[in-house]
Design a protein around this motif. Sequence first.
Motif, PDB file in Angstrom:
ATOM      1  N   ALA A 115       2.133   1.787  -3.427  1.00  0.00           N
ATOM      2  CA  ALA A 115       1.058   2.303  -4.308  1.00  0.00           C
ATOM      3  C   ALA A 115       0.817   3.797  -4.062  1.00  0.00           C
ATOM      4  O   ALA A 115       0.717   4.592  -5.002  1.00  0.00           O
ATOM      5  CB  ALA A 115      -0.232   1.523  -4.080  1.00  0.00           C
TER       6      ALA A 115
ATOM      7  N   ARG B  39       0.827  -1.201   0.000  1.00  0.00           N
ATOM      8  CA  ARG B  39       0.000   0.000   0.000  1.00  0.00           C
ATOM      9  C   ARG B  39       0.873   1.269   0.000  1.00  0.00           C
ATOM     10  O   ARG B  39       0.573   2.246  -0.703  1.00  0.00           O
ATOM     11  CB  ARG B  39      -0.925  -0.013   1.214  1.00  0.00           C
ATOM     12  CG  ARG B  39      -1.877   1.164   1.268  1.00  0.00           C
ATOM     13  CD  ARG B  39      -2.745   1.193   0.003  1.00  0.00           C
ATOM     14  NE  ARG B  39      -3.562   2.367  -0.024  1.00  0.00           N
ATOM     15  CZ  ARG B  39      -4.763   2.448   0.548  1.00  0.00           C
ATOM     16  NH1 ARG B  39      -5.284   1.388   1.140  1.00  0.00           N
ATOM     17  NH2 ARG B  39      -5.454   3.553   0.505  1.00  0.00           N
TER      18      ARG B  39
ATOM     19  N   ARG C  96      -1.309   0.977 -15.248  1.00  0.00           N
ATOM     20  CA  ARG C  96      -2.667   0.646 -15.703  1.00  0.00           C
ATOM     21  C   ARG C  96      -3.634   1.786 -15.377  1.00  0.00           C
ATOM     22  O   ARG C  96      -4.439   2.190 -16.206  1.00  0.00           O
ATOM     23  CB  ARG C  96      -3.135  -0.652 -15.045  1.00  0.00           C
ATOM     24  CG  ARG C  96      -4.432  -1.214 -15.608  1.00  0.00           C
ATOM     25  CD  ARG C  96      -5.001  -2.290 -14.704  1.00  0.00           C
ATOM     26  NE  ARG C  96      -5.390  -1.781 -13.396  1.00  0.00           N
ATOM     27  CZ  ARG C  96      -6.469  -1.065 -13.155  1.00  0.00           C
ATOM     28  NH1 ARG C  96      -7.280  -0.766 -14.137  1.00  0.00           N
ATOM     29  NH2 ARG C  96      -6.749  -0.634 -11.938  1.00  0.00           N
ATOM     30  N   GLN C  97      -3.502   2.310 -14.159  1.00  0.00           N
ATOM     31  CA  GLN C  97      -4.386   3.415 -13.741  1.00  0.00           C
ATOM     32  C   GLN C  97      -4.173   4.644 -14.628  1.00  0.00           C
ATOM     33  O   GLN C  97      -5.117   5.303 -15.035  1.00  0.00           O
ATOM     34  CB  GLN C  97      -4.119   3.792 -12.284  1.00  0.00           C
ATOM     35  CG  GLN C  97      -4.690   2.801 -11.299  1.00  0.00           C
ATOM     36  CD  GLN C  97      -4.281   3.111  -9.867  1.00  0.00           C
ATOM     37  OE1 GLN C  97      -3.485   4.006  -9.628  1.00  0.00           O
ATOM     38  NE2 GLN C  97      -4.815   2.353  -8.930  1.00  0.00           N
TER      39      GLN C  97
ATOM     40  N   THR D  86       3.083  -1.605 -12.140  1.00  0.00           N
ATOM     41  CA  THR D  86       2.147  -2.076 -13.174  1.00  0.00           C
ATOM     42  C   THR D  86       0.755  -1.499 -12.934  1.00  0.00           C
ATOM     43  O   THR D  86       0.088  -1.019 -13.863  1.00  0.00           O
ATOM     44  CB  THR D  86       2.073  -3.623 -13.161  1.00  0.00           C
ATOM     45  OG1 THR D  86       3.393  -4.117 -13.262  1.00  0.00           O
ATOM     46  CG2 THR D  86       1.230  -4.154 -14.303  1.00  0.00           C
ATOM     47  N   GLU D  87       0.341  -1.562 -11.678  1.00  0.00           N
ATOM     48  CA  GLU D  87      -0.991  -1.048 -11.336  1.00  0.00           C
ATOM     49  C   GLU D  87      -1.075   0.450 -11.613  1.00  0.00           C
ATOM     50  O   GLU D  87      -2.072   0.942 -12.144  1.00  0.00           O
ATOM     51  CB  GLU D  87      -1.271  -1.331  -9.849  1.00  0.00           C
ATOM     52  CG  GLU D  87      -2.589  -0.783  -9.320  1.00  0.00           C
ATOM     53  CD  GLU D  87      -3.814  -1.341 -10.034  1.00  0.00           C
ATOM     54  OE1 GLU D  87      -3.686  -2.354 -10.743  1.00  0.00           O
ATOM     55  OE2 GLU D  87      -4.903  -0.738  -9.905  1.00  0.00           O
ATOM     56  N   ARG D  88       0.033   1.140 -11.257  1.00  0.00           N
ATOM     57  CA  ARG D  88       0.070   2.592 -11.488  1.00  0.00           C
ATOM     58  C   ARG D  88      -0.029   2.908 -12.984  1.00  0.00           C
ATOM     59  O   ARG D  88      -0.753   3.801 -13.405  1.00  0.00           O
ATOM     60  CB  ARG D  88       1.392   3.136 -10.907  1.00  0.00           C
ATOM     61  CG  ARG D  88       1.549   4.622 -11.037  1.00  0.00           C
ATOM     62  CD  ARG D  88       0.564   5.343 -10.181  1.00  0.00           C
ATOM     63  NE  ARG D  88       0.515   6.743 -10.512  1.00  0.00           N
ATOM     64  CZ  ARG D  88      -0.508   7.531 -10.262  1.00  0.00           C
ATOM     65  NH1 ARG D  88      -1.577   7.038  -9.672  1.00  0.00           N
ATOM     66  NH2 ARG D  88      -0.481   8.785 -10.587  1.00  0.00           N
TER      67      ARG D  88
ATOM     68  N   GLU E 182      -5.585   4.023 -17.981  1.00  0.00           N
ATOM     69  CA  GLU E 182      -7.053   4.098 -17.903  1.00  0.00           C
ATOM     70  C   GLU E 182      -7.501   5.558 -17.828  1.00  0.00           C
ATOM     71  O   GLU E 182      -8.459   5.955 -18.491  1.00  0.00           O
ATOM     72  CB  GLU E 182      -7.521   3.343 -16.658  1.00  0.00           C
ATOM     73  CG  GLU E 182      -9.005   3.013 -16.680  1.00  0.00           C
ATOM     74  CD  GLU E 182      -9.370   2.159 -15.479  1.00  0.00           C
ATOM     75  OE1 GLU E 182      -8.992   0.988 -15.463  1.00  0.00           O
ATOM     76  OE2 GLU E 182     -10.005   2.699 -14.562  1.00  0.00           O
TER      77      GLU E 182
ATOM     78  N   ASN F 225       4.552  -4.818  -9.039  1.00  0.00           N
ATOM     79  CA  ASN F 225       3.072  -4.842  -9.070  1.00  0.00           C
ATOM     80  C   ASN F 225       2.511  -3.430  -8.934  1.00  0.00           C
ATOM     81  O   ASN F 225       1.569  -3.054  -9.624  1.00  0.00           O
ATOM     82  CB  ASN F 225       2.518  -5.692  -7.922  1.00  0.00           C
ATOM     83  CG  ASN F 225       2.748  -7.163  -8.167  1.00  0.00           C
ATOM     84  OD1 ASN F 225       3.090  -7.559  -9.284  1.00  0.00           O
ATOM     85  ND2 ASN F 225       2.581  -7.971  -7.138  1.00  0.00           N
ATOM     86  N   ALA F 226       3.141  -2.665  -7.996  1.00  0.00           N
ATOM     87  CA  ALA F 226       2.664  -1.288  -7.784  1.00  0.00           C
ATOM     88  C   ALA F 226       2.878  -0.458  -9.052  1.00  0.00           C
ATOM     89  O   ALA F 226       2.015   0.333  -9.448  1.00  0.00           O
ATOM     90  CB  ALA F 226       3.401  -0.653  -6.614  1.00  0.00           C
TER      91      ALA F 226
END
Lengths: 317, 228
Positions: free
Chosen positions: A78, A75, A218-219, A214-216, A222, A211-212
Amino acid sequence: MILLPRGNPVKENIDPGKVDLAGALGKMRQGKFTGYLRFDFPDGTGVFIYQEGRLISALYQSERENLIAYDGIARTFAESLAGSGVLNIYRLSTDLAYSIHALLHGEMLHKGQDLQLIDIKSLLVRMREDKSNGCLRIYSPEHIALIFYRNGNPLGFFHDGSTEIETTADSSMSVAREPGAKVDVLVTRGNIETSLADLMETADVAGLWDNALTERRRQREERESTTSRTLEMKESERRQKALALFQRSAQAHLGKLGVSLVEKEFEKMKLNGGQLNEALLSGFYGNLSKAAKLVAGPSKIELMLDEMKKGFKGLSK
Amino acid sequence: MEFQSVLALFWLIAGGVSFYFSIGNARVWTSIAVGFFLILLGEIIPGAMPFLPGLDNAYVLAMGHIIGTISILVMSHGFQEYYVFTRTLDFEGSKRFVYLSVLGVIAASLVFLLINPTPTEEVRKVIRIVENTNWVFLSLINIDLIRKIYLNVKDTPISNGFIAFMVVFACIFLWKGSQLYIDVFNLEMIKDTFPLRYEISFWCKNIGNVLASITVGGTFLYLGKLLR
């Protein structure tokens, strides 16, 4: 708000979003760092505690959440990548690092005890006699003070407003005298040195960081996609308005054949979601004028084009 | 002689106006205007000005009829192009290509005449019948085509010009139809036997001719005003 002693500052006011945190944590490990990393975000705080290069504790705390270990690390990563965070790194003694761990994760022996109902001196004596490890958190509505213990001996005193660990209890104890003051007693039991695992050994920190990231990404994609869609919709609306305006003007000057000519020439621009600009429209006006010559004279055509140009300028404002 | 001079004057005006119109307007008008201009060249000069030198030449007279045929074909092609434009909103080609094509067809026709036996009066009559047949049937077809064009462009500034063209072709139909009737039945040779038919056909031909010249000139002037 987590209150922690500042210790010896190593780095202050860093933007954690611009740091390779997995790499930085690796360097802490290699450098046998003892102390903690504090991440302050608008909605929460992350704390990573190191003891001689071992990441012994990770916490992310906000009003709604209290995440520890891997969840806390993930977290914090992130939130760091989301921006608006500040990272401060402080070096501490090994004992104090354990005490901070106790403060954040220790067992709550007493919680919210009213200091008018408790004999604080007896409590301190008992801490010494029991050779307790941990922390006393003394707080009033206005102030807060921390007393760190190791084997029953006070390691240092810290209160809000101070920048360093203090060696005397004066300031901290003054909080205890304030009306409505309370105390929490947090302790760690057993041999804390051996019970604490190195999170960097058991967790794939690099994986969590990836992972963070990648997620960032992706966000962000998006968000960009949403922004792009919004822009596309706005542009599409502008195109529709322009087309309707041209059709009205052509209908008034050239009749329904004029409307068809406008539609055809508009289609020929092959906008495909692109922006309608003056350069494209210049070609459109030229082609429309050429075709319109078959059914109308130059003066009428000029009048129609002037009307279209003025109308489009009005749309662009 | 006086009638021929008046007719010649009217056609000179009509031809001049139509040729001028072909230069100053959109490409699709070129075929139509050039077609009307060719009436002046091919038909009227030999017919309306018999006093001009060289007009007793068999080749000049035969070319007059051939140019007349080319005239109706070119303008019909022009109206077809215009109709296609009103349906598809597409048009192509250049004015220069139209002018050169027409000149090329006229030159090829002249070559064709020159490499064949001298066109006798009988041959010229056949050519004239072919010409008038084209005029009669294409006039009717053009009236229908122009009606369709008019419906497609009804609310544009030019629309009334097409009504004028329908009137033009009605006059041309009267003129060329009467001439065809006289030629097919050889009425000139037997006018004593059928005086009424001949007289009616003769006057229809002349009145149609005059009205055609006036309406052609008037229509192009009117179009010029509409397209100002």
